[in-house]
Design an enzyme around this catalytic site. Structure first.
Site, PDB file in Angstrom:
ATOM      1  N   ASP A 159      -3.405   3.048 -16.371  1.00 48.10           N
ATOM      2  CA  ASP A 159      -4.159   4.248 -16.742  1.00 48.10           C
ATOM      3  C   ASP A 159      -4.374   5.235 -15.599  1.00 48.10           C
ATOM      4  O   ASP A 159      -4.742   6.376 -15.829  1.00 48.10           O
ATOM      5  CB  ASP A 159      -5.531   3.847 -17.315  1.00 48.10           C
ATOM      6  CG  ASP A 159      -6.407   3.111 -16.301  1.00 48.10           C
ATOM      7  OD1 ASP A 159      -5.931   2.835 -15.185  1.00 48.10           O
ATOM      8  OD2 ASP A 159      -7.568   2.803 -16.633  1.00 48.10           O
ATOM      9  N   HIS A 160      -4.142   4.816 -14.359  1.00 46.75           N
ATOM     10  CA  HIS A 160      -4.462   5.671 -13.210  1.00 46.75           C
ATOM     11  C   HIS A 160      -3.285   6.527 -12.745  1.00 46.75           C
ATOM     12  O   HIS A 160      -3.503   7.564 -12.118  1.00 46.75           O
ATOM     13  CB  HIS A 160      -4.928   4.806 -12.032  1.00 46.75           C
ATOM     14  CG  HIS A 160      -6.392   4.512 -12.038  1.00 46.75           C
ATOM     15  ND1 HIS A 160      -7.021   3.912 -13.101  1.00 46.75           N
ATOM     16  CD2 HIS A 160      -7.360   4.724 -11.100  1.00 46.75           C
ATOM     17  CE1 HIS A 160      -8.312   3.770 -12.810  1.00 46.75           C
ATOM     18  NE2 HIS A 160      -8.535   4.258 -11.613  1.00 46.75           N
TER      19      HIS A 160
ATOM     20  N   ASP B   8     -12.068  -2.536 -10.398  1.00 49.18           N
ATOM     21  CA  ASP B   8     -12.465  -1.150 -10.552  1.00 49.18           C
ATOM     22  C   ASP B   8     -13.976  -1.141 -10.664  1.00 49.18           C
ATOM     23  O   ASP B   8     -14.553  -1.981 -11.366  1.00 49.18           O
ATOM     24  CB  ASP B   8     -11.831  -0.530 -11.806  1.00 49.18           C
ATOM     25  CG  ASP B   8     -12.054   0.968 -11.873  1.00 49.18           C
ATOM     26  OD1 ASP B   8     -11.114   1.719 -11.562  1.00 49.18           O
ATOM     27  OD2 ASP B   8     -13.169   1.390 -12.250  1.00 49.18           O
TER      28      ASP B   8
ATOM     29  N   ARG C  43     -18.134  10.603 -11.786  1.00 49.48           N
ATOM     30  CA  ARG C  43     -18.230  10.972 -10.372  1.00 49.48           C
ATOM     31  C   ARG C  43     -17.854  12.432 -10.173  1.00 49.48           C
ATOM     32  O   ARG C  43     -17.012  12.972 -10.881  1.00 49.48           O
ATOM     33  CB  ARG C  43     -17.333  10.071  -9.524  1.00 49.48           C
ATOM     34  CG  ARG C  43     -17.861   8.647  -9.524  1.00 49.48           C
ATOM     35  CD  ARG C  43     -17.207   7.762  -8.485  1.00 49.48           C
ATOM     36  NE  ARG C  43     -17.897   6.480  -8.515  1.00 49.48           N
ATOM     37  CZ  ARG C  43     -17.300   5.304  -8.459  1.00 49.48           C
ATOM     38  NH1 ARG C  43     -15.989   5.238  -8.321  1.00 49.48           N
ATOM     39  NH2 ARG C  43     -18.010   4.189  -8.514  1.00 49.48           N
TER      40      ARG C  43
ATOM     41  N   SER D 150     -15.743   3.878  -5.524  1.00 49.80           N
ATOM     42  CA  SER D 150     -14.747   3.012  -6.133  1.00 49.80           C
ATOM     43  C   SER D 150     -14.673   1.646  -5.464  1.00 49.80           C
ATOM     44  O   SER D 150     -15.055   1.472  -4.307  1.00 49.80           O
ATOM     45  CB  SER D 150     -13.378   3.683  -6.050  1.00 49.80           C
ATOM     46  OG  SER D 150     -12.343   2.795  -6.381  1.00 49.80           O
TER      47      SER D 150
ATOM     48  N   ARG E  41     -11.964   0.284  -4.625  1.00 47.37           N
ATOM     49  CA  ARG E  41     -10.637   0.190  -4.003  1.00 47.37           C
ATOM     50  C   ARG E  41     -10.664  -0.531  -2.655  1.00 47.37           C
ATOM     51  O   ARG E  41     -11.281  -0.088  -1.694  1.00 47.37           O
ATOM     52  CB  ARG E  41      -9.993   1.572  -3.886  1.00 47.37           C
ATOM     53  CG  ARG E  41     -10.653   2.534  -2.955  1.00 47.37           C
ATOM     54  CD  ARG E  41     -10.085   3.932  -3.102  1.00 47.37           C
ATOM     55  NE  ARG E  41     -10.434   4.497  -4.398  1.00 47.37           N
ATOM     56  CZ  ARG E  41     -10.610   5.798  -4.616  1.00 47.37           C
ATOM     57  NH1 ARG E  41     -10.462   6.661  -3.644  1.00 47.37           N
ATOM     58  NH2 ARG E  41     -10.929   6.255  -5.813  1.00 47.37           N
TER      59      ARG E  41
END
Length: 760
Positions: free
Chosen positions: A95-96, A160, A448, A643, A645
């Site tokens: 999806d990213h 995520d 965000r 995030s 990440r």
């Protein structure tokens, strides 16, 4: 029938016994959060009561979810773990890596071409290791999880930060780094500091223009971006019961913006309705059998002040719509005050774009309520003054919304329907003109709004609000427009007023879809080849990080002293950099390029101690690495906010940064640093931040006796020959210290797998 129903039934079969054991050990009634935590202990039934905010606890999550950007690194790490298949149900969601530009019909095929090797890698590694794979266009990870995998009383982790969205279905769902996911997929316990508990009592019922989004926007204003750190937020009360399941998901989703470990709601009729509507009647039936355990005990909600560390009360009858921003999701302004506040702050009132979507607000209910505003605009002779974009949350939602005419209503109002993907929410937006860096305003239903987040333009003032308010403001083209009180001029010159939105909690005719986009893995993946080209610039097989050398660290250079807010977006930007998420060396070229240098107020501009010249952060660090010199990064409060990440931890590790010293950490980032064998340190005295000078050479002492709760010493050797000695704290427990010594948690997993394979 639900995915993994046997696993869910197994969780429920043990639930009552484990809740009883926990209640006995703790010696009092339990909140919902405590019930879920204690029923997922790695060692089974509770034998001790854990101290909130202090005790590290091993848990056994039920499942793992990964999105394509973070799944690459998580699975590259898992490939090193030596395991033939994942130990718990796991999924990957693409999806990213889909840029929003012209609309789904053009953007999705382009992404399938541009990112083909990444999607092929993810499909092949999923196929090999027993992981469910959701193809590009299938939807946004958290909406797909809510529709297919989330279940009341369960525990899941995801790579995520918005994994917390599943709290809308009564889960404890927590965002983590890929190394944590790797542990769980490898069949190991997952460690978490036992969270504190924040209770939010909701009374009344939403009405008019107010939506579930406004609940969390108000909470964010109360708690700020770090007010929920180390805590689970548990919502309860009649007001909570009156919310839809997807509305609950919206509230839980944005709990990530207050730093909360996760947020959750007790199981109720809205969750049962949603489960049955999404073809999971078997889960609803199983949940109903233990319904009394899937919410907090009655005594807890009757006297919440005795059971929560903090209590907030919100009357939904009195709540009004909010717009939060710009540049931070906790700057909360009621819509009735926006005109005054915006004018006082010089925020641009003209709105250029209205965007609806993201994992926060892209459900059928969200689209139906926003579409009701769009339909009114058409019927009343209005047009949008701003450009308008829509990202449906999943193919199931898109197909159903298209069938029911919702998407047609949006396109009749000249909206662009983007792919069922994250798009602008995570910077994957090829916005025309953004490169000009002009001052402008957008409104969106995302979570965000950090600078540069959506379009890469530092001068885009982004405001977070509900889908229905986005629609209204996009039509007005004016940030100060208040649809509760203001009128608009239509094509006949008449003054018209928009009526409050209406919508369906669930589609009246049920959900429908032709191809949801799911690909099941091979039953036996032993013969499946994982596709990684040695010459790829987007994928790179990992090499283990080196172990600690066994001595104190001396002669470290100061790479950067970051000033003010330094989120994971500042440390490892998304947007165009997403293409390198599977190639550690290439993506390391974005390391800390968004952080503001304390000494010159510039980004990506630091002094190179070897040359005395100023230059980019990654290039400077590569010079240090080439000379075998370690370095240190210094930061401010809530460092690593945002995030999950782990690239923000892996990039400094890869380039030779040895320690990160800050005033305070965001939870996930601190854990990510520890997992990668880094030193995550905090100032014992926050005022010592001011003692760090640009040309410092730094020593860290005490590592040979590195132990829990024992501070380390740091010597700051200044250029003028003087020295400051400061104390620095850490939150490492014994296991985490072993991660540091081994050079990272994965090195320990790999060693254990090798020993097991050798029969040792």
């Amino acid at each position: 029938m639900a995915f993994d129903i046997d696993m869910i039934k197994k969780v429920y079969a043990n639930f009552s016994t484990r809740v009883d054991a926990a209640r006995k050990v703790v010696g009092r009634p339990l909140t919902l959060s405590e019930k879920i935590l204690y029923t997922h202990l790695w060692d089974g039934n509770a034998k001790t009561a854990f101290k909130r905010g202090t005790d590290y606890v091993d848990f056994a999550p039920d499942r793992v979810a990964m999105q394509d950007a973070t799944a690459q690194m998580a699975l590259l790490q898992f490939m090193q773990a030596g395991r033939p298949q994942v130990a718990v149900p796991s999924t990957v969601h693409c999806d990213h890596l889909i840029t929003a530009k012209l609309g789904a019909e053009i953007d999705l095929p382009h992404a399938n071409t541009e990112s083909k090797e990444v999607f092929d890698f993810l499909a092949s590694v999923s196929n090999k290791y027993g992981i469910g794979f959701w193809k590009p266009g299938a939807g946004i990870i958290h909406q797909v999880v809510l529709e297919n995998y989330a279940f009341p009383g369960g525990m899941m982790i995801g790579t995520d930060s918005h994994t917390v969205n599943a709290g809308g279905l009564g889960m404890v769902a927590i965002g983590v780094g890929g190394a944590d996911a790797c542990d769980v997929m490898a069949g190991l316990p997952w460690e978490l500091k036992f969270p504190k508990l924040i209770g939010v009592k909701l009374t009344g019922k939403l009405n008019g223009w107010t939506s579930a989004k406004d609940v969390i926007l108000k909470v964010a204003g109360i708690l700020t971006v770090k007010g929920g750190t180390g805590a689970i937020v548990e919502y309860f009360g009649d007001g909570a019961i009156n919310l839809s399941c997807t509305g609950k998901g919206t509230i839980c989703n944005m709990g990530a913006e207050i730093g909360a470990t996760t947020s959750t709601f007790g199981y109720d009729d809205s969750m049962e309705r949603y489960l049955r509507a999404t073809n999971r009647a078997d889960v609803a039936d199983a949940a109903n059998e233990i319904k009394e355990h899937l919410t907090g005990d009655d005594e807890v909600y009757a006297n919440p002040e005795h059971y929560f560390d903090q209590l907030i009360e919100i009357n939904l009858d009195e709540l009004e719509p909010y717009l939060n921003g710009p540049f931070t999701p906790d700057l909360a302004t009621p819509i009735s005050q926006m005109k005054t506040v915006a004018e006082a702050n010089g925020w641009p009132l003209k709105v250029e774009w209205g965007l609806i979507g993201s994992c926060t607000n892209s459900s059928y209910e969200d689209l139906s309520r926003a579409a009701s505003i769009a339909k009114q605009a058409i019927d009343k002779g209005l047009v949008t003054k701003a450009e308008f974009g829509i990202n449906p949350g999943s193919e199931q939602v898109r197909y159903t919304a298209d069938r029911d005419g919702l998407l047609g209503t949006f396109t009749d109002l000249n909206a662009t329907i983007f792919t069922n993907a994250c798009g602008p929410c995570i910077g994957m937006w090829d916005r025309t003109g953004a490169e000009k860096a002009e001052k402008n305003t957008i409104v969106h239903s995302f979570n965000r709004n950090f600078a540069k987040r959506a379009d890469g333009n530092p001068n885009t003032y982004a405001f977070v609000t509900s889908p229905e308010i986005v629609a209204a403001i996009a039509i007005a083209g004016d940030l100060s427009f208040n649809p509760l009180t203001d009128t608009l001029t239509n094509n006949k010159g008449e003054q018209v007023k928009l009526d409050p939105p209406v919508g369906d909690e669930l589609p009246v005719n049920g959900y429908a879809v032709e191809d949801a986009g799911f690909q099941a893995p091979a039953e036996d993946g032993s013969g499946v080849e994982v596709l990684v080209s040695p010459s790829s610039h987007r994928l790179q097989l990992l090499e283990p990080f080196t172990a600690w050398e066994g001595t104190d660290l001396k002669g470290l250079k100061l790479l950067i002293k970051a000033k003010g807010k330094c989120t994971t977006d500042h440390i490892s930007m998304a947007g165009p950099w997403l293409k390198f998420r599977g190639h550690l060396d290439n993506i390391s070229n974005n390391m800390l390029i968004g952080a503001v240098n304390y000494f010159n107020d510039k980004t990506d501009n630091v002094k190179n101690a070897l040359t005395g010249e100023y230059g980019p952060v990654p290039a400077t660090q590569r010079d240090y690495k080439a000379e075998g010199l370690g370095s240190i990064v210094v930061g401010d409060e809530n460092y690593g906010e945002g995030s999950s990440r782990e690239h923000a931890a892996m990039e400094p590790r890869h380039l030779g940064v040895r320690a990160v010293l800050v005033k305070s950490f965001a939870r996930i980032h601190e854990t990510n640093l520890k997992k990668q064998g880094m030193l995550a340190l905090t100032f014992a005295d926050k005022d010592d931040y001011e003692k760090i000078q640009e040309d410092d050479v730094i020593d860290i002492h005490g590592l040979s006796t590195f132990a829990p709760n024992v501070p380390l010493q740091m010597d700051l050797h200044h250029a003028d020959g003087s020295k400051d000695i400061i104390s620095v704290n850490h939150s490492y427990n014994s296991q985490q210290i072993e991660w540091f010594k081994a050079g990272g948690a994965l090195n320990i997993i790999r060693k254990e797998a090798a020993m097991k394979a050798a029969g040792l």
